[in-house]
Design an enzyme around this catalytic site. Structure first.
Site, PDB file in Angstrom:
ATOM      1  N   ALA A  58       0.724  -1.587   0.577  1.00  0.00           N
ATOM      2  CA  ALA A  58       0.504   0.354   0.350  1.00  0.00           C
ATOM      3  C   ALA A  58       1.189   1.413   0.055  1.00  0.00           C
ATOM      4  O   ALA A  58       0.747   2.048  -0.427  1.00  0.00           O
ATOM      5  CB  ALA A  58      -0.611  -0.015   1.454  1.00  0.00           C
ATOM      6  N   TYR A  59       2.246   1.366   0.828  1.00  0.00           N
ATOM      7  CA  TYR A  59       2.830   2.574   0.905  1.00  0.00           C
ATOM      8  C   TYR A  59       3.181   2.883  -0.527  1.00  0.00           C
ATOM      9  O   TYR A  59       3.524   3.434  -0.802  1.00  0.00           O
ATOM     10  CB  TYR A  59       3.522   2.350   1.952  1.00  0.00           C
ATOM     11  CG  TYR A  59       4.327   3.425   2.111  1.00  0.00           C
ATOM     12  CD1 TYR A  59       4.429   4.272   3.161  1.00  0.00           C
ATOM     13  CD2 TYR A  59       6.204   3.050   1.181  1.00  0.00           C
ATOM     14  CE1 TYR A  59       5.266   5.431   3.613  1.00  0.00           C
ATOM     15  CE2 TYR A  59       6.852   4.445   1.844  1.00  0.00           C
ATOM     16  CZ  TYR A  59       6.326   5.352   2.251  1.00  0.00           C
ATOM     17  OH  TYR A  59       7.304   6.423   2.625  1.00  0.00           O
ATOM     18  N   GLU A  60       4.135   1.579  -1.436  1.00  0.00           N
ATOM     19  CA  GLU A  60       4.443   1.606  -2.282  1.00  0.00           C
ATOM     20  C   GLU A  60       3.542   1.687  -3.627  1.00  0.00           C
ATOM     21  O   GLU A  60       3.785   2.485  -4.328  1.00  0.00           O
ATOM     22  CB  GLU A  60       5.666   0.300  -2.703  1.00  0.00           C
ATOM     23  CG  GLU A  60       6.443   0.044  -1.610  1.00  0.00           C
ATOM     24  CD  GLU A  60       7.279  -1.064  -1.805  1.00  0.00           C
ATOM     25  OE1 GLU A  60       6.339  -2.145  -2.272  1.00  0.00           O
ATOM     26  OE2 GLU A  60       7.793  -1.300  -1.336  1.00  0.00           O
TER      27      GLU A  60
END
Length: 128
Positions: free
Chosen positions: A24-26
């Protein structure tokens, strides 16, 4: 509750916990408002400064600490400037004066916030 321990962010930095995940962060389409990170330090001393640099997509970071008496008013101001929010067990939080208590969060409240974010997230944003 979704999270990932020791995920990697920019320049190989490894925050203790990313919510919901490194994927999700990426993902540039995943809303930054749905991301959280939690660093964990027994005491904050001056090591809290490294937390500010651990996940660039996340403006407001959280730092969990266990040491009573470790937070002073000047240190709280420094944390605020770096957008770092303190998280601690209720018994530790209650050992501080009203000002510091008002500017910190219990661990259970942090978990409730994460659960709320994840429950409100549209299914199309849920990453397996």
């Amino acid at each position: 509750m979704e999270y990932e321990a020791q995920a990697k962010t920019e320049n190989g930095k490894k925050p203790d916990f990313l919510f919901p995940s490194q994927a999700a962060y990426e993902d540039p389409t995943f809303p930054e408002t749905q991301l959280r990170m939690l660093a964990s330090k027994t005491s904050i001393k001056d090591r809290f400064r490294q937390v500010a640099d651990e996940a660039n997509r996340i403006r407001d970071k959280h730092l969990f600490t266990l040491t009573p008496g470790d937070v002073t008013h000047p240190k709280l101001a420094q944390l605020d400037e770096l957008h770092i929010h303190l998280v601690m067990p209720k018994v530790v939080k209650e050992s501080y004066d009203d000002l510091i208590q008002g500017e910190t969060m219990t661990f259970s409240r942090f978990i409730e916030e994460i659960q709320g974010l994840q429950a409100d997230r549209p299914q199309s944003l849920t990453l397996l």
